[in-house]
Design an enzyme around this catalytic site. Structure first.
Site, PDB file in Angstrom:
ATOM      1  N   GLU A  84       0.821  -1.214   0.000  1.00 41.53           N
ATOM      2  CA  GLU A  84       0.000   0.000   0.000  1.00 41.53           C
ATOM      3  C   GLU A  84       0.856   1.266   0.000  1.00 41.53           C
ATOM      4  O   GLU A  84       0.536   2.233  -0.676  1.00 41.53           O
ATOM      5  CB  GLU A  84      -0.968  -0.002   1.186  1.00 41.53           C
ATOM      6  CG  GLU A  84      -1.990  -1.142   1.171  1.00 41.53           C
ATOM      7  CD  GLU A  84      -2.752  -1.292  -0.139  1.00 41.53           C
ATOM      8  OE1 GLU A  84      -2.965  -0.270  -0.829  1.00 41.53           O
ATOM      9  OE2 GLU A  84      -3.123  -2.419  -0.488  1.00 41.53           O
ATOM     10  N   HIS A  87       2.135   2.002  -3.451  1.00 41.66           N
ATOM     11  CA  HIS A  87       1.148   2.740  -4.231  1.00 41.66           C
ATOM     12  C   HIS A  87       1.258   4.235  -3.923  1.00 41.66           C
ATOM     13  O   HIS A  87       1.198   5.067  -4.818  1.00 41.66           O
ATOM     14  CB  HIS A  87      -0.274   2.303  -3.866  1.00 41.66           C
ATOM     15  CG  HIS A  87      -0.710   1.039  -4.520  1.00 41.66           C
ATOM     16  ND1 HIS A  87      -0.484   0.746  -5.837  1.00 41.66           N
ATOM     17  CD2 HIS A  87      -1.391  -0.025  -4.033  1.00 41.66           C
ATOM     18  CE1 HIS A  87      -1.003  -0.419  -6.135  1.00 41.66           C
ATOM     19  NE2 HIS A  87      -1.559  -0.924  -5.049  1.00 41.66           N
ATOM     20  N   TYR A 141      -0.923  -9.400  -7.506  1.00 40.31           N
ATOM     21  CA  TYR A 141      -2.047 -10.022  -6.809  1.00 40.31           C
ATOM     22  C   TYR A 141      -1.958 -11.543  -6.894  1.00 40.31           C
ATOM     23  O   TYR A 141      -1.308 -12.088  -7.789  1.00 40.31           O
ATOM     24  CB  TYR A 141      -3.363  -9.573  -7.449  1.00 40.31           C
ATOM     25  CG  TYR A 141      -3.943  -8.282  -6.929  1.00 40.31           C
ATOM     26  CD1 TYR A 141      -3.447  -7.662  -5.797  1.00 40.31           C
ATOM     27  CD2 TYR A 141      -5.017  -7.683  -7.571  1.00 40.31           C
ATOM     28  CE1 TYR A 141      -4.010  -6.481  -5.328  1.00 40.31           C
ATOM     29  CE2 TYR A 141      -5.579  -6.497  -7.105  1.00 40.31           C
ATOM     30  CZ  TYR A 141      -5.069  -5.909  -5.984  1.00 40.31           C
ATOM     31  OH  TYR A 141      -5.616  -4.746  -5.515  1.00 40.31           O
TER      32      TYR A 141
HETATM   33 ZN   LIG Z   1      -2.648  -2.677  -4.649  1.00 36.43          ZN
END
Ligand SMILES: [Zn+2]
Length: 208
Positions: A84, A87, A141
């Site tokens: 996170e 990002h 992911y």
């Molecule tokens: Zn992400």
């Protein structure tokens, strides 16, 4: 937020990233966030500073929604926290890279239309690839993400890496990417002050 290495967002000044914990963010989880960030600081030139008044800042809170840094309940790990914050620096998802079709077969048949944007490909105008695609990236992911029946939405073209994706651990390629993106030059970030050399002495027993 969805980004690989962004070419369209402003970078943080002097690679200093300001963040603060919302009062709803559990005290006992703050240590984990600080640990995750200190690991990033050891290997990159990103510097994370707690500051709730800086003009640009990240609010770390628990819950969903808002375009801020939200850490979902119950699934905090060093890797997801780093994901996170990457990002927030400007790094996009690995599986959204412009060249991802050379490495992945994306199957959206079990992904609801409202979630399919998570598999969009980013063109090179908005995203720069600094290093080869990496199945082990912390920005990748897992195989069954966003499917309704826990079926696979991303097949790795190199089959042996099917369970490598979504590992939630910082990979060398992530470190390299961050440092390229932040224009960190030189090797000083890798010279960790550690005067005591560890040695493993291995005894070899002859095969009698
Ligand atoms: Zn992400």
């Amino acid at each position: 937020m969805i980004r690989q290495a962004s070419t369209v967002y402003n970078k943080w000044t002097n690679n200093e990233i300001f963040y603060y914990f919302d009062k709803n963010f559990p005290l006992k989880k703050r240590d984990l966030v600080e640990k995750a960030l200190s690991i990033l600081e050891e290997v990159t030139c990103a510097r994370f500073k707690q500051n709730s008044t800086s003009k640009n800042r990240i609010r770390v809170f628990q819950g969903n929604g808002e375009q801020e840094l939200s850490l979902g309940q119950g699934c905090h790990s060093i890797g997801t926290i780093q994901h996170e914050f990457l990002h927030a620096i400007g790094i996009w998802h690995e599986h959204m890279r412009s060249d991802r079709d050379d490495y992945l077969t994306v199957d959206l048949s079990d992904v609801s239309p409202s979630k399919q944007y998570n598999f969009d490909k980013l063109n090179e105008r908005v995203s720069q690839n600094f290093i080869d695609f990496d199945y082990a990236s912390v920005m990748h992911y897992p195989p069954a993400v966003f499917t309704t029946n826990n079926t696979v939405s991303m097949y790795t073209i190199s089959r042996e890496f099917q369970f490598t994706i979504g590992m939630k651990q910082l990979a060398f390629s992530d470190i390299y990417k961050i440092n390229q993106f932040l224009n960190c030059t030189g090797i000083e970030f890798y010279l960790i002050d550690c005067p005591i050399v560890s040695v493993a002495r291995i005894k070899v027993f002859p095969n009698l």
